[in-house]
Design an enzyme around this catalytic site. Structure first.
Site, PDB file in Angstrom:
ATOM      1  N   LYS A  81      57.732  -8.637  29.239  1.00 26.88           N
ATOM      2  CA  LYS A  81      58.990  -8.266  29.888  1.00 26.88           C
ATOM      3  C   LYS A  81      58.841  -6.902  30.548  1.00 26.88           C
ATOM      4  O   LYS A  81      58.167  -6.022  30.001  1.00 26.88           O
ATOM      5  CB  LYS A  81      60.107  -8.243  28.828  1.00 26.88           C
ATOM      6  N   SER A 175      68.602 -11.019  28.086  1.00 22.93           N
ATOM      7  CA  SER A 175      68.040 -10.492  29.317  1.00 22.93           C
ATOM      8  C   SER A 175      66.545 -10.789  29.490  1.00 22.93           C
ATOM      9  O   SER A 175      65.992 -10.507  30.541  1.00 22.93           O
ATOM     10  CB  SER A 175      68.240  -8.974  29.370  1.00 22.93           C
ATOM     11  N   SER A 199      68.895 -10.721  23.286  1.00 33.75           N
ATOM     12  CA  SER A 199      68.190 -10.940  24.555  1.00 33.75           C
ATOM     13  C   SER A 199      66.904 -11.738  24.487  1.00 33.75           C
ATOM     14  O   SER A 199      66.409 -12.191  25.517  1.00 33.75           O
ATOM     15  CB  SER A 199      67.901  -9.604  25.231  1.00 33.75           C
TER      16      SER A 199
HETATM   17  N1  GLN Z   1      73.878  -9.168  26.110  1.00 30.33           N
HETATM   18  C1  GLN Z   1      73.759  -7.940  25.425  1.00 30.33           C
HETATM   19  C2  GLN Z   1      73.920  -6.791  26.390  1.00 30.33           C
HETATM   20  O1  GLN Z   1      74.190  -7.030  27.501  1.00 30.33           O
HETATM   21  C3  GLN Z   1      72.459  -7.861  24.690  1.00 30.33           C
HETATM   22  C4  GLN Z   1      71.307  -7.489  25.530  1.00 30.33           C
HETATM   23  C5  GLN Z   1      70.000  -7.350  24.808  1.00 30.33           C
HETATM   24  O2  GLN Z   1      69.791  -7.892  23.713  1.00 30.33           O
HETATM   25  N2  GLN Z   1      69.102  -6.616  25.437  1.00 30.33           N
HETATM   26  O3  GLN Z   1      73.778  -5.660  26.085  1.00 30.33           O
END
Ligand code: GLN
Length: 515
Positions: A81, A175, A199
Site C-alpha cells: 500500500k 482504504s 481499512s
Molecule cells: N474508514 C475509516 C476512516 O476513514 C478507517 C480507515 C482506516 O482503517 N485506515 O478513517
C-alpha cells in the site's frame, strides 16, 4: 500459476517446478492487462524483474543442491500500500502533498519481507492518507472491484464508460482497496494494507480475500505513514489464512524504531491442517445485528454460527454494549490525531510546496489547501476544534473514556470464557461506485466500519475470511476476533472456517486468459 496461494508457490519454487523469474513476468503481465482497475499507482516492474532473476539463480542453486539455504519469499511478488515508506520508490499516500516523495528508508515490515527475498511489484492505490472506506478518494482516481466488473465488455467497447462499457462497477472498499484487488486478481501473492478502523478488513471482504489485523503492537508501525497512531496496524492481505499466518510470522516482532511495538518475544508458529473446534466457545455479539445489516450478510453469519455448533463448538450470544458509540468516538479520536499528524506537511521540509512568496503563514495555508483533499482538510479542522482548550475535555477526553469502555466490552467477554467472536465484517456486499459517491451516501457507507472500528479501539486481533457470494455474485466476508495476543488462535479458527466453506475465489479466467 497466478491462482496459487503463497504457500503453494513457495513449495513449487522449492522443488524447482516454478521459476521465480517466470513467476514475476506472469505477475507483471497480469498487472498490465488489468490496469483498468486502477489498483497500482507506482509500478516497480524493472526492479522486480531484476531481483527475481537473482532469486531464480539462488533457487536453482538450492534445487540442484549447490546451496543449502533458501529464502522463504525468494523472488515472490508482493504489493505494498502506498502509505508504507519504500526506499527509492515513490510513496504518495495517494495525495498531492506527497506526490513526489521518495523516502530514504523502508518501513520495518516491508524490510522484513524483503529480507526473506520478497520483491515489490508495485505500490497500491488507496484513499488519501488512508482516510476512507472505498478507495474512491485518491489523486489517482478510484479503485475498481474486479468482482462483477465487466472487464471484457469494457475492452470490447474501447474502454470508455460513456460508451456503456460499465456504468456501475462496485467499489473495492478501503482504504487498502488497491492491495485487496492485487490479491484478488492474482497479481501478487501477498500484500500489505493498513488498518486503523477496518481499512484492511473492509476491502478484503469486498474483494473476496483474507484480511488480517494483528494485535496492536505486534507489527511494527515504523515507516507506515500515520493516520491514527494509537489505532494503526499494518494489515496483511492474502488468498488464504495460511498465507496470512506465514507473512505474520515473517514480519512480526519487536522493533526498536517503534516505541509501541511489543517487546516480549513472539513464538513463531505454523497452523495445523487438522483443526478441531469442539468445545471452543464462540460468541455472537447481539449488538452486531446493526441497522443496515443486509439479509445476505445476516444469512452468511447465521450459517457460519450453525457450522460451528454442528462441529461441537459452544455458540452463545454475548453483549458488547458500547458498540453503537464506536463510530462517533472514532470520529473524534481520529480527527484529533490527524490534526496533529498532518501538521508536519507545511511545505517547508518535504512534500508539496505552493508557489507563494508573501509570508510563511500564507505559504503554510496555500500549501495545505492545495496539497490535501477536502476529506483530509475537514478532519484537520475538526481535530483542531476538538483539541481547543475549551473543547478538550468535552470531546477528546470524553472520547478516550468511551474508547476505554469499548475495549472493556471485549475484555469482559473474553474473560467470561468466550474464545472467539464471530461477526460480519461489513454491513453489506460492496456498494456500487455511483451509490457510494452519491451525495451523503459516503457517510452511510462509512457506517460500514461499525464492525471493524471497535476492534482497533480494543487493539485485539481480527481477521476477515470470505464466506460466500451474495445473490448478485459479490463476496461476503465474516470476521473472527480474539483476545489480545491470541493471534495464533484467531488464525487457527479462521483456517478451520476456510476449510469448511471452500470459497471459490475470483475466477481469473473471467478477467483475462489465465496463463
Ligand atoms: N474508514 C475509516 C476512516 O476513514 C478507517 C480507515 C482506516 O482503517 N485506515 O478513517
Amino acid at each position: 500459476m497466478l491462482s496459487l496461494t503463497l504457500r503453494e508457490v513457495i513449495s513449487k519454487l522449492k522443488d524447482g517446478s516454478v521459476s521465480a523469474a517466470e513467476l514475476c513476468e506472469k505477475c507483471i503481465a497480469r498487472a498490465k492487462k488489468i490496469k483498468e482497475l486502477n489498483f497500482i499507482v507506482t509500478e516497480n516492474f524493472d526492479q522486480c524483474r531484476k531481483e527475481s532473476v537473482q532469486s531464480a539463480r539462488l533457487w536453482s542453486e538450492y534445487v540442484t543442491g549447490r546451496h543449502q539455504e533458501w529464502r522463504k519469499f525468494g523472488g515472490i511478488p508482493f504489493a505494498i500500500k502506498d502509505n508504507f515508506c519504500t526506499k527509492d520508490i515513490r510513496t504518495t499516500c495517494a495525495s498531492k502533498m506527497l506526490s513526489n516523495f521518495v523516502p530514504p528508508y523502508t518501513a520495518t515490515v516491508v524490510q522484513r519481507l524483503q529480507d526473506e527475498g520478497a520483491v515489490i511489484i508495485g505500490k497500491t492505490n488507496m484513499d488519501e492518507f488512508a482516510m476512507g472506506s472505498g478507495s474512491t478518494d485518491s489523486i489517482f482516481g478510484p479503485v475498481r472491484n474486479p468482482w462483477n466488473y465487466n472487464f471484457c465488455q469494457l475492452q470490447h467497447t474501447g474502454g470508455s464508460e460513456e460508451q456503456g462499457g460499465s456504468a456501475d462497477w462496485h467499489i473495492a472498499g478501503g482504504s487498502s482497496g488497491g492491495s485487496a484487488v492485487a490479491i484478488a486478481t492474482g497479481t501478487c501473492f501477498g500484500a500489505f494494507g493498513s488498518d486503523t478502523g477496518g481499512s484492511t478488513r473492509n476491502p478484503a471482504a469486498y474483494c473476496g480475500v483474507v484480511g488480517f489485523k494483528a494485535t496492536y503492537g505486534r507489527l511494527s508501525r515504523h515507516g507506515l505513514i500515520p493516520l491514527v497512531n494509537s489505532l494503526d496496524v499494518p494489515g496483511i492481505l492474502t488468498r488464504s489464512v495460511d498465507d496470512a499466518s506465514l507473512i505474520f510470522n515473517a514480519v512480526a516482532g519487536h522493533d526498536v524504531r517503534d516505541a509501541t511495538s511489543v517487546t516480549d518475544p513472539l513464538e513463531k508458529f505454523t497452523l495445523p491442517d487438522d483443526i478441531s473446534v469442539k468445545d471452543l466457545h464462540i460468541g455472537i455479539p447481539k449488538e452486531y445485528h446493526a441497522p443496515g445489516l443486509s439479509l445476505c450478510v445476516l444469512d452468511a453469519w447465521r450459517r457460519a454460527a450453525d457450522m460451528f455448533e454442528n462441529a461441537g463448538a459452544k455458540v452463545t450470544q454475548v453483549s458488547l454494549p458500547h458498540t453503537q458509540y464506536s463510530i462517533i468516538c472514532y470520529g473524534v479520536l481520529c480527527c484529533a490525531e490527524v490534526a496533529s499528524n498532518m501538521s508536519r506537511y507545511d511545505g517547508i521540509e518535504y512534500g508539496h510546496r505552493a508557489n507563494v512568496q508573501d509570508s510563511t503563514e500564507e505559504l503554510y495555508a496555500v500549501t495545505r489547501h492545495e496539497g490535501f483533499n477536502n476529506v483530509v482538510r475537514g478532519r484537520i479542522l475538526a481535530g483542531n476544534f476538538f483539541l481547543l482548550r475549551r473543547n478538550y475535555d468535552d470531546y477528546f477526553i470524553k472520547a478516550q473514556k468511551v474508547r476505554r469502555l469499548i475495549a472493556e466490552d471485549f475484555r469482559k467477554v473474553f474473560e467470561g470464557g468466550v474464545d472467539i467472536l464471530l461477526t460480519p465484517t461489513t454491513l453489506t456486499e460492496a456498494p456500487t461506485y455511483s451509490w457510494f459517491t452519491k451525495e451523503d451516501n459516503r457517510t452511510r457507507a462509512e457506517e460500514q466500519d461499525v464492525f471493524t472500528q471497535p476492534i482497533n479501539m480494543a487493539g485485539v486481533p481480527a481477521i476477515t475470511v470470505p464466506a460466500s457470494l451474495s445473490p448478485s455474485g459479490l463476496p461476503i466476508g465474516l470476521q473472527f476476533v480474539g483476545p489480545n495476543f491470541h493471534d495464533r488462535q484467531v488464525l487457527t479458527v479462521a483456517k478451520w472456517f476456510e476449510q469448511q466453506t471452500n470459497f471459490k475465489q475470483l475466477d481469473l479466467n473471467y478477467l483475462i486468459d489465465n496463463s
